[in-house]
Design a protein around this motif. Structure first.
Motif: not given
Length: 91
Positions: A2-8, A19-21, A54-55, A58-62
Motif C-alpha cells: 500500500h502506498k499513498g492515501d488514495e484508493v480505488y 494500489f496493489d497488484d 485481499h488488500c 496484504e496490508y497486514a503482511e506488509d
C-alpha cells in the motif's frame, strides 16, 4: 504494498482497494478491464466502503514484515555492539 492515501472504488462495489497488484480487483483495474475511480481513503471509509479482504491481508503482511525487519535490525545492531565490545576486551 500500500502506498499513498488514495484508493480505488469500483462502480458497483462495496469495498475499496489499495494500489496493489496482488489484489485481483486492483489488477483488473490497472489493466483497464474494470472501471474505477480514485478517492481518498478517509472519504471511502466515510462513504461506508470497507477494505477488501485481499488488500487487508496484504496490508497486514506488509506491517508484519516491517515489524520483523525492525526487530531483526535491532538484534543485529545489538549483536554488532556486543561483538565490538568483546573485541575491545580481548585486544
Amino acid at each position: 504494498m500500500h502506498k499513498g492515501d488514495e484508493v480505488y472504488i469500483t462502480r458497483t462495489g462495496k469495498f475499496y482497494h489499495y494500489f496493489d497488484d496482488d489484489c485481483p480487483t486492483t489488477s483488473r483495474i490497472l489493466k483497464g478491464k474494470t472501471p474505477a475511480r480514485k478517492i481518498k481513503e478517509e472519504e471511502a471509509i466515510k462513504g461506508g466502503y470497507t477494505l477488501c479482504r485481499h488488500c487487508a491481508k496484504e496490508y497486514a503482511e506488509d506491517l508484519a514484515e516491517r515489524r520483523g525487519c525492525s526487530t531483526a535490525a535491532i538484534f543485529f545492531l545489538a549483536a554488532g555492539i556486543g561483538a565490538s565490545f568483546i573485541l575491545k576486551i580481548f585486544i
